[in-house]
Design a protein around this motif. Structure first.
Motif, PDB file in Angstrom:
ATOM      1  N   HIS A  11      -3.572  11.038 -62.822  1.00 40.92           N
ATOM      2  CA  HIS A  11      -4.720  11.786 -62.294  1.00 40.92           C
ATOM      3  C   HIS A  11      -5.798  11.937 -63.362  1.00 40.92           C
ATOM      4  O   HIS A  11      -6.994  11.732 -63.113  1.00 40.92           O
ATOM      5  CB  HIS A  11      -4.263  13.161 -61.808  1.00 40.92           C
TER       6      HIS A  11
ATOM      7  N   GLU B 138      -3.495  18.408 -56.655  1.00 40.39           N
ATOM      8  CA  GLU B 138      -3.319  18.439 -55.199  1.00 40.39           C
ATOM      9  C   GLU B 138      -1.959  19.006 -54.786  1.00 40.39           C
ATOM     10  O   GLU B 138      -1.660  19.086 -53.606  1.00 40.39           O
ATOM     11  CB  GLU B 138      -3.471  17.014 -54.638  1.00 40.39           C
TER      12      GLU B 138
ATOM     13  N   THR C 295      -5.177   7.303 -54.711  1.00 37.93           N
ATOM     14  CA  THR C 295      -4.103   8.261 -54.976  1.00 37.93           C
ATOM     15  C   THR C 295      -3.172   7.721 -56.059  1.00 37.93           C
ATOM     16  O   THR C 295      -3.180   6.525 -56.377  1.00 37.93           O
ATOM     17  CB  THR C 295      -3.279   8.533 -53.712  1.00 37.93           C
TER      18      THR C 295
ATOM     19  N   ASP D 259      -1.128   4.988 -54.644  1.00 35.58           N
ATOM     20  CA  ASP D 259      -1.775   3.672 -54.668  1.00 35.58           C
ATOM     21  C   ASP D 259      -1.584   3.003 -56.038  1.00 35.58           C
ATOM     22  O   ASP D 259      -1.297   1.803 -56.127  1.00 35.58           O
ATOM     23  CB  ASP D 259      -3.273   3.795 -54.380  1.00 35.58           C
TER      24      ASP D 259
ATOM     25  N   GLU E 224       6.394   6.597 -57.055  1.00 37.33           N
ATOM     26  CA  GLU E 224       5.389   7.491 -57.636  1.00 37.33           C
ATOM     27  C   GLU E 224       5.970   8.303 -58.784  1.00 37.33           C
ATOM     28  O   GLU E 224       5.321   8.513 -59.810  1.00 37.33           O
ATOM     29  CB  GLU E 224       4.847   8.410 -56.531  1.00 37.33           C
TER      30      GLU E 224
ATOM     31  N   GLU F 261     -10.917   6.917 -52.153  1.00 35.16           N
ATOM     32  CA  GLU F 261      -9.995   8.040 -52.285  1.00 35.16           C
ATOM     33  C   GLU F 261      -8.659   7.490 -52.791  1.00 35.16           C
ATOM     34  O   GLU F 261      -7.684   7.369 -52.064  1.00 35.16           O
ATOM     35  CB  GLU F 261      -9.819   8.751 -50.940  1.00 35.16           C
TER      36      GLU F 261
END
Length: 290
Positions: free
Chosen positions: A233, A70, A205, A208, A217, A203
């Motif tokens: 991912h 993304e 991420t 999250d 992150e 959805e």
């Protein structure tokens, strides 16, 4: 070993046949593919996953946008003979309105292992991100010239040039891994795993997942990879495909219902990711014909 399915998947992603291709060279297992378009107008490459390291040599100037997963990694002009190194296991896509001419040298893990030894790797390579590299340009143009000329010993010549390319990549772009990277503590890893299991259809991420672990992150991604050997991912995608396999084996739901239940936006995206991971389509897997 690349074959008809390998090329069909690439052609579906690009929406056209390649201008030229050499598949599965003898000693390295490398595939070399040229993608060319001579007209202007909007072009979008659909998201593609690959287990190969892709060395991309741009053969003519253009403007383009590029993404890894993304994350947008480029938007702007790309010069002639600019180079990219795309890592394996990351969904890639790009878009342009210009004509383009690209040479992709697709190197499987075997290409690096044959040179550095099977006990080495996996290798992390830095990406020049459309920067210049004189040796990659020369090797790419020699491979391209050999493909255009054809004749006897083409595969042996191209294979030798690809071996030289691998040696150059390891010498110049290899990023050594730290000797003992910090890893995500087991209790926090279990929290993240529980979150993924509970929200496969959502959805979800990386943010999250990082929040569940109690890290930013950026730090979470490093710690998670050190603990699992996978990016967040990739882990999420593998969990979704594993859950999808169970639902498909049950045979109670159609492919679209399974796709939505596993967090994919539509059946087409689900089918592309499933095939890249499992080597067959969801429908064939469900019907037991895989």
């Amino acid at each position: 070993m690349p074959g008809a399915d390998f090329m069909r998947e690439r052609q579906a992603g690009w929406g056209m046949p390649p201008a030229a291709a050499l598949l599965d060279l003898p000693s390295t297992g490398t595939s070399v593919i040229r993608w060319s378009r001579h007209r202007t107008g909007a072009f979008k490459m659909r998201p593609l996953l690959s287990d190969h390291t892709i060395v991309s040599l741009n053969l003519r100037p253009m403007r383009a946008e590029a993404w890894l997963g993304e994350r947008q990694v480029w938007a702007g002009p790309i010069g002639s003979h600019a180079v990219r190194i795309v890592p394996p296991g990351v969904e890639r896509r790009w878009a342009t309105a210009d004509p383009f001419d690209l040479l992709h040298v697709m190197l499987p893990p075997r290409a690096f292992q044959s040179m550095a030894g099977r006990g080495c790797g996996p290798f992390t390579l830095s990406d020049p991100l459309y920067g210049p590299d004189r040796l990659i340009r020369e090797l790419g143009l020699q491979i391209l010239g050999a493909m255009e000329e054809g004749g006897p010993y083409l595969t042996e010549l191209a294979d030798g040039l690809c071996r030289a390319l691998v040696a150059h990549l390891l010498r110049r772009y290899h990023v050594p891994a730290p000797s003992s990277p910090p890893a995500l503590p087991l209790a926090r890893l279990r929290r993240v795993e529980a979150l993924v299991r509970a929200r496969l259809a959502d959805e979800l991420t990386v943010g999250d997942m990082a929040g569940a672990a109690g890290y930013s992150e950026f730090h979470f991604a490093r710690l998670f990879r050190a603990a699992t050997g996978r990016t967040p991912h990739r882990y999420l995608q593998e969990a979704r495909i594993t859950h999808a396999c169970g639902l498909l084996k049950e045979g109670k739901a159609g492919v679209l219902a399974v796709a939505l239940d596993c967090g994919f936006k539509d059946a087409s995206h689900f089918s592309r990711v499933f095939r890249a991971r499992m080597g067959t389509t969801p429908q064939a897997f469900r019907d037991g014909s895989a």
